[in-house]
Design an enzyme around this catalytic site. Structure first.
Site, PDB file in Angstrom:
ATOM      1  N   LYS A 125      -0.677 -16.558  11.383  1.00 16.36           N
ATOM      2  CA  LYS A 125      -0.755 -17.496  11.876  1.00 16.36           C
ATOM      3  C   LYS A 125      -1.929 -17.968  12.864  1.00 16.36           C
ATOM      4  O   LYS A 125      -3.103 -17.475  12.559  1.00 16.36           O
ATOM      5  CB  LYS A 125       0.455 -17.693  12.558  1.00 16.36           C
ATOM      6  CG  LYS A 125       1.801 -17.735  11.482  1.00 16.36           C
ATOM      7  CD  LYS A 125       2.070 -18.842   9.752  1.00 16.36           C
ATOM      8  CE  LYS A 125       2.960 -18.699   9.464  1.00 16.36           C
ATOM      9  NZ  LYS A 125       3.189 -19.465   8.574  1.00 16.36           N
TER      10      LYS A 125
ATOM     11  N   ARG B   7       1.439 -32.201   1.537  1.00 11.31           N
ATOM     12  CA  ARG B   7       1.218 -32.167   0.075  1.00 11.31           C
ATOM     13  C   ARG B   7       1.466 -33.272  -0.413  1.00 11.31           C
ATOM     14  O   ARG B   7       0.729 -33.394  -1.511  1.00 11.31           O
ATOM     15  CB  ARG B   7       2.645 -31.281  -0.713  1.00 11.31           C
ATOM     16  CG  ARG B   7       2.663 -29.692   0.066  1.00 11.31           C
ATOM     17  CD  ARG B   7       4.251 -29.171   0.316  1.00 11.31           C
ATOM     18  NE  ARG B   7       4.109 -28.249   0.024  1.00 11.31           N
ATOM     19  CZ  ARG B   7       4.409 -27.083   1.168  1.00 11.31           C
ATOM     20  NH1 ARG B   7       3.692 -27.732   2.243  1.00 11.31           N
ATOM     21  NH2 ARG B   7       4.557 -25.674   1.058  1.00 11.31           N
TER      22      ARG B   7
ATOM     23  N   SER C  67       0.949 -15.686   2.426  1.00  9.29           N
ATOM     24  CA  SER C  67       1.041 -16.956   2.552  1.00  9.29           C
ATOM     25  C   SER C  67       1.307 -17.271   1.125  1.00  9.29           C
ATOM     26  O   SER C  67       0.892 -17.521   0.593  1.00  9.29           O
ATOM     27  CB  SER C  67       0.447 -17.821   3.285  1.00  9.29           C
ATOM     28  OG  SER C  67      -0.098 -19.109   3.599  1.00  9.29           O
ATOM     29  N   SER C  68       2.376 -18.623   0.972  1.00  9.65           N
ATOM     30  CA  SER C  68       2.849 -19.689  -0.052  1.00  9.65           C
ATOM     31  C   SER C  68       2.079 -20.074  -0.155  1.00  9.65           C
ATOM     32  O   SER C  68       2.229 -21.450  -1.533  1.00  9.65           O
ATOM     33  CB  SER C  68       4.316 -20.359   0.351  1.00  9.65           C
ATOM     34  OG  SER C  68       4.373 -21.021   1.575  1.00  9.65           O
TER      35      SER C  68
ATOM     36  N   SER D 176       4.851 -30.430   6.614  1.00  6.36           N
ATOM     37  CA  SER D 176       4.605 -29.676   5.418  1.00  6.36           C
ATOM     38  C   SER D 176       4.690 -30.640   4.504  1.00  6.36           C
ATOM     39  O   SER D 176       3.697 -30.196   3.427  1.00  6.36           O
ATOM     40  CB  SER D 176       5.563 -28.415   5.109  1.00  6.36           C
ATOM     41  OG  SER D 176       5.853 -27.467   6.198  1.00  6.36           O
TER      42      SER D 176
ATOM     43  N   ASP E 185       8.029 -19.810  10.033  1.00  6.95           N
ATOM     44  CA  ASP E 185       8.187 -20.766  11.360  1.00  6.95           C
ATOM     45  C   ASP E 185       9.577 -21.259  12.543  1.00  6.95           C
ATOM     46  O   ASP E 185       8.726 -21.588  12.958  1.00  6.95           O
ATOM     47  CB  ASP E 185       7.500 -21.777  10.368  1.00  6.95           C
ATOM     48  CG  ASP E 185       6.162 -22.072   9.930  1.00  6.95           C
ATOM     49  OD1 ASP E 185       5.539 -21.426  10.858  1.00  6.95           O
ATOM     50  OD2 ASP E 185       5.895 -23.398   9.282  1.00  6.95           O
TER      51      ASP E 185
ATOM     52  N   LYS F  62      -0.946 -30.788  17.526  1.00  5.57           N
ATOM     53  CA  LYS F  62      -0.317 -29.944  15.681  1.00  5.57           C
ATOM     54  C   LYS F  62       0.548 -30.283  15.290  1.00  5.57           C
ATOM     55  O   LYS F  62      -0.191 -30.604  14.330  1.00  5.57           O
ATOM     56  CB  LYS F  62      -1.333 -28.901  15.639  1.00  5.57           C
ATOM     57  CG  LYS F  62      -1.434 -27.508  14.686  1.00  5.57           C
ATOM     58  CD  LYS F  62      -1.783 -26.364  14.820  1.00  5.57           C
ATOM     59  CE  LYS F  62      -1.693 -25.397  13.462  1.00  5.57           C
ATOM     60  NZ  LYS F  62      -3.591 -26.341  12.948  1.00  5.57           N
TER      61      LYS F  62
ATOM     62  N   ARG G  63      -8.934 -15.906   9.508  1.00  7.29           N
ATOM     63  CA  ARG G  63      -7.832 -16.301   8.988  1.00  7.29           C
ATOM     64  C   ARG G  63      -7.811 -15.888   7.985  1.00  7.29           C
ATOM     65  O   ARG G  63      -9.240 -16.437   7.282  1.00  7.29           O
ATOM     66  CB  ARG G  63      -6.888 -17.607   9.341  1.00  7.29           C
ATOM     67  CG  ARG G  63      -6.123 -17.554  10.691  1.00  7.29           C
ATOM     68  CD  ARG G  63      -5.977 -18.876  10.503  1.00  7.29           C
ATOM     69  NE  ARG G  63      -4.569 -19.232  10.341  1.00  7.29           N
ATOM     70  CZ  ARG G  63      -3.830 -20.151  10.109  1.00  7.29           C
ATOM     71  NH1 ARG G  63      -3.992 -20.893  10.915  1.00  7.29           N
ATOM     72  NH2 ARG G  63      -2.321 -19.614  10.086  1.00  7.29           N
TER      73      ARG G  63
END
Length: 445
Positions: free
Chosen positions: A352, A30, A181-182, A26, A325, A425, A134
């Site tokens: 997801k 970013r 979703s954020s 995460s 998660d 992943k 998705r």
């Protein structure tokens, strides 16, 4: 690509050792967008080796040539995860059209949907079959309102999308629902400082996964980007990035599986270097959640020590809204221990890598446990719980299904795990690390 299953076993019910986790996926994703937008001012250290992060890094590096963002390559992800680069492309007249296939990388899809329109190029952004199921429509609508021209190649609201050149900002005010979703919100915040008019993001309703938005803003702040957050409005003005280095912390989501292993063990003494009590990652709340299962977390020596204390589990309600998660991990631990609990905040699980609610219901049924859905409340019924001698776990192309169920090998003599490579992943070394504490994984011919 053929899926390779393994038989996972564990001798004894103890877990002792030191596990060095990869960088947070995460944080890394970013940081990579920030690094690219900063035109070289921001550097990233402790890069995650998660396949999703490596893929995003490689795609972004193909865009960054010197101090200019360009796109002259087509790159597609093969079944084995390899990025194939073809180009530079020969333009027909002045028009260059490129395709980026991000495979199953959901974060990359969302972040690139916001990022790529800034390049002023014609790009088709697509992904795996599941990725094309998705939704992306809410983010596309927001980008269209900002001034992007984006068309759908197949089904409205879903990838693949065709991003046209000629982005010109039309407004700085965007309204977006908070219970989605954020990553949609984060994708917009990451590009905000590069927009000529900045961005004023109005969040409608309660914000789901708030810690992930806070992580984004904190990392932007580290890179010199200031913001204000008043009530439900986040504002970021047009501004330049500062020169800095973003140090990616080890992955708390990955750490959660070690907490699960400790919870299902009779005895556990584990050390996870690099993790801190003041993490940006919302999943660090696993320390509080697993305290209910007798796991003590002590931060010292530059990491966290996990120890197991036998105690009854009394907590009955778990709200996973801010840490979705972790849901699979916690639900499986409760089911394995026969602890009937109620879960809320699982709304995003159905969109997801797979429908995680349905996947959990299907796999938990194999040990006689029901996950009963009533509206937005989910209850575990363990009245018919029965741990078999051998069990097959389907993973549904979902890394977290594989890792959430793997600790069951402590209680089930033979656990067959489908598609063991799916963990790449987010945590490629997962099976290797399990071996360090006594798990054995044997490939099935």
């Amino acid at each position: 690509m053929a899926k390779h299953n393994i038989i996972l076993t564990k001798q004894g019910k103890t877990a002792n050792g030191t596990i060095q986790l990869t960088g947070s996926k995460s944080e890394c994703n970013r940081a990579l967008i920030i690094e690219t937008l900063s035109d070289g001012k921001v550097k990233v250290e402790n890069m995650s080796d998660a396949a999703d992060a490596v893929l995003l890094r490689d795609i972004l590096q193909l865009q960054a040539r010197g101090n200019e963002l360009v796109l002259v390559y087509t790159h597609t992800v093969k079944d084995n995860g390899e990025i194939v680069e073809s180009g530079p492309e020969e333009a027909i007249g002045t028009h260059v059209k490129s395709e980026i296939n991000i495979g199953p990388a959901g974060t990359a899809m969302r972040f690139l949907t916001a990022f790529l329109p800034l390049l002023n190029k014609n790009i088709v952004l697509t992904g795996s079959e599941r990725m094309q199921q998705r939704p992306i429509g809410i983010l596309v609508d927001a980008m269209r309102k900002l001034g992007a021209t984006i068309d759908y190649e197949k089904n409205d609201g879903y990838p693949p999308i065709n991003i046209q050149p000629g982005f010109e900002q039309q407004t700085n005010i965007i309204e977006i629902k908070g219970n989605i979703s954020s990553q949609y919100i984060t994708a917009l915040l990451l590009i905000a400082a590069k927009l000529p008019q900045g961005l004023e993001l109005h969040i409608q309703g309660e914000l789901t996964s708030k810690p992930y938005v806070e992580m984004t803003l904190a990392m932007l702040n580290q890179a010199g980007i200031r913001h204000t957050w008043t009530d439900n409005v986040i504002s970021i003005e047009h501004q330049d990035f500062a020169e800095t280095t973003l140090l990616v912390e080890p992955d708390w989501s990955a750490a959660s599986y070690w907490y699960a292993i400790a919870a299902l063990s009779d005895e556990a003494e584990l050390f996870l270097p690099g993790l801190t009590s003041y993490s940006l990652q919302g999943d660090s709340v696993i320390t509080e959640i697993m305290a209910n299962f007798g796991i003590t977390s002590v931060f010292k020596d530059g990491g966290v020590y996990l120890t197991k204390e036998a105690k009854p589990v009394v907590r009955k309600i778990f709200d996973m809204k801010e840490c979705p998660d972790l849901a699979q991990t916690v639900i499986v631990v409760c089911a394995a221990l026969g602890h009937e609990a109620t879960f809320t905040g699982l709304e995003t699980l159905k969109i997801k890598e797979t429908d995680r609610v349905l996947a959990l219901q299907t796999e938990l049924a194999k040990i006689g446990v029901k996950l009963i859905e009533k509206g937005q409340v989910y209850k575990l019924d363990c009245s018919e719980r029965n741990l078999p001698q051998r069990m097959f776990i389907s993973t549904y192309d979902d890394h977290r299904m594989a890792m959430a169920f793997a600790p069951l090998a402590i209680l089930i003599p033979e656990l067959e795990v489908e598609d063991a490579e799916v963990v790449s992943k987010s945590y490629p070394a997962f099976w290797i690390d399990l071996a360090k504490v006594g798990f054995q994984s044997e490939p099935i011919a």
